[in-house]
Design an enzyme around this catalytic site. Structure first.
Site, PDB file in Angstrom:
ATOM      1  N   CYS A   1       0.847  -1.214   0.000  1.00  0.00           N
ATOM      2  CA  CYS A   1       0.000   0.000   0.000  1.00  0.00           C
ATOM      3  C   CYS A   1       0.874   1.252   0.000  1.00  0.00           C
ATOM      4  O   CYS A   1       1.462   1.601   1.029  1.00  0.00           O
ATOM      5  CB  CYS A   1      -0.915  -0.022   1.218  1.00  0.00           C
ATOM      6  SG  CYS A   1      -1.904   1.472   1.396  1.00  0.00           S
TER       7      CYS A   1
ATOM      8  N   CYS B   1      -0.301   4.109   2.278  1.00  0.00           N
ATOM      9  CA  CYS B   1      -0.015   3.878   3.702  1.00  0.00           C
ATOM     10  C   CYS B   1       1.464   4.104   4.012  1.00  0.00           C
ATOM     11  O   CYS B   1       1.811   4.701   5.029  1.00  0.00           O
ATOM     12  CB  CYS B   1      -0.353   2.431   4.099  1.00  0.00           C
ATOM     13  SG  CYS B   1      -1.895   1.826   3.420  1.00  0.00           S
ATOM     14  N   ASP B   2       2.337   3.579   3.169  1.00  0.00           N
ATOM     15  CA  ASP B   2       3.746   3.487   3.557  1.00  0.00           C
ATOM     16  C   ASP B   2       4.701   4.387   2.768  1.00  0.00           C
ATOM     17  O   ASP B   2       5.866   4.519   3.147  1.00  0.00           O
ATOM     18  CB  ASP B   2       4.218   2.019   3.410  1.00  0.00           C
ATOM     19  CG  ASP B   2       3.416   1.085   4.314  1.00  0.00           C
ATOM     20  OD1 ASP B   2       2.996   1.551   5.395  1.00  0.00           O
ATOM     21  OD2 ASP B   2       3.209  -0.083   3.945  1.00  0.00           O
TER      22      ASP B   2
END
Ligand code: NAP
Length: 321
Positions: A147, A150-151
């Site tokens: 993701c 997200c990261d």
């Protein structure tokens, strides 16, 4: 690594019939339970084999509102679970093996019990496809991510690899150029599956380098990813890319096998919603990544959980009239 969340000092569940049963215990399932329990609906979560869902496999979550300094994924899920329990939700860590949505009350069979419910919220999520390369699992959450939203911010000024040739891979590669020095897109074919507009955007981006007909052979590193071995399948030449991370963007599999033939799924296997969060079967609702292949965020899954719970409450009230 699979973190476990188990509740302490909990009485074994003896009830078999509930107003609502929620299948799945990620942000969508827990949020739905917080809302239905708070609305005084007898609620059971059947959490499956990985309570907490995908967030149990991540490290820090920086984009879930309310945590100014971020929160670890497993801690966020443990807290949501405790909040649902405090509202009165019963939770069992068992796996659903069969469902019968043809008659009311609906029947849900786990490995150890059969339960009945007047309504059901399906919140089983989706699983990102894995490449299956050596080291991929070992370095998951230590440089291997599924993701970018997200990261991505954890990879500032690093070189990284994105695997895949679809819209997700292009979107993630373009997004990651905001943080990374350079993004290597590694794709197994010599043409992309992504839409023309996404291809054009990626081709125009000077930070992106394409590696065609190339597969990921191995992920290497010590504490974190430091090298990706890639192989050109036309020449069999193996190259080493010195990078800090690998983003795998080769699609997701919705966790809907159980529901095939019982509710309507779309052509990719995601739950098809008919009326807000309701499926084609009255009384069966869905929330989170199991129907949403566009946003796939913890916060959006939680929001869908809230919506499904409100729809369930309304459905149960109207049934009683
Ligand atoms: P996708 O369209 O199914 O593409 C998956 C990509 O991964 C393909 O290029 C495929 O290669 C590759 N792949 C699959 N298995 C692989 C493996 N084992 N090893 C290496 N590569 C592998 O999935 P997606 O990109 O996640 O998109 C899913 C859906 O969401 C699509 O309908 C897409 O259009 C949509 N979407 C749209 C947007 C947007 O419009 N902004 C953004 C994201 C997603 P091959 O090409 O060789 O099969």
């Amino acid at each position: 690594m699979q973190a476990e969340i188990r509740s302490e000092n909990k009485k074994p569940e003896t009830r078999r019939k509930f107003d609502v049963i929620i299948i799945g215990a990620g942000p969508a399932g827990y949020t739905a339970a917080i809302y239905t329990s708070r609305a005084k609906r007898e609620t059971l979560i059947i959490s499956g084999i990985l309570p907490g869902g995908q967030l149990m496999l991540t490290t820090e979550v920086e984009n879930f509102p309310g945590f100014a300094n971020g929160i670890m994924g497993p801690e966020l899920m443990t807290t949501m679970r405790q909040q649902a329990e405090r509202m009165g939700t019963a939770i069992i860590d068992d796996e659903v093996v069969n469902v019968d949505f043809r008659h009311k009350p609906f029947k849900i069979l786990t490995y150890s019990e059969e339960y009945e419910a007047d309504s059901v919220i399906i919140a089983t999520g989706a699983t990102p496809r894995k490449i299956g390369a050596k080291g991929e699992q070992e370095f998951s959450a230590r440089g291997v991510s599924y993701c970018a939203t997200c990261d991505g911010p954890f990879f500032k000024n690093q070189d990284i690899v994105v695997a895949g040739g679809g819209d997700s891979a292009m979107e993630e590669a373009i997004f990651l150029t905001k943080f990374a020095n350079k993004v290597h897109v590694v794709h197994r074919k010599d043409t992309l599956r992504a839409s023309k507009v996404m291809q054009d955007r990626a081709f125009e981006n000077k930070k992106i380098q394409f590696h065609w007909n190339t597969i990921i052979e191995e992920v290497k590193g010590n504490q974190k990813v430091s090298q990706i071995m890639v192989k050109d399948v036309t020449t069999n030449n193996v190259n080493t890319l010195e990078v800090g991370g690998l983003f795998v963007a080769i699609g997701h599999e919705p966790n809907t096998k159980l529901f095939k033939g019982q509710i309507e799924l779309d052509e990719q296997g995601y739950v098809a919603l008919k009326n807000h969060t309701q499926t084609n079967v009255e009384g069966i609702f869905a929330a989170g990544d199991v129907h949403d292949h566009r946003y796939r965020q913890a916060i959006t899954a939680a929001a869908f959980g809230c919506m499904a719970a409100i729809d369930v409450d309304k459905y149960l009230s109207e049934r009683k009239k």
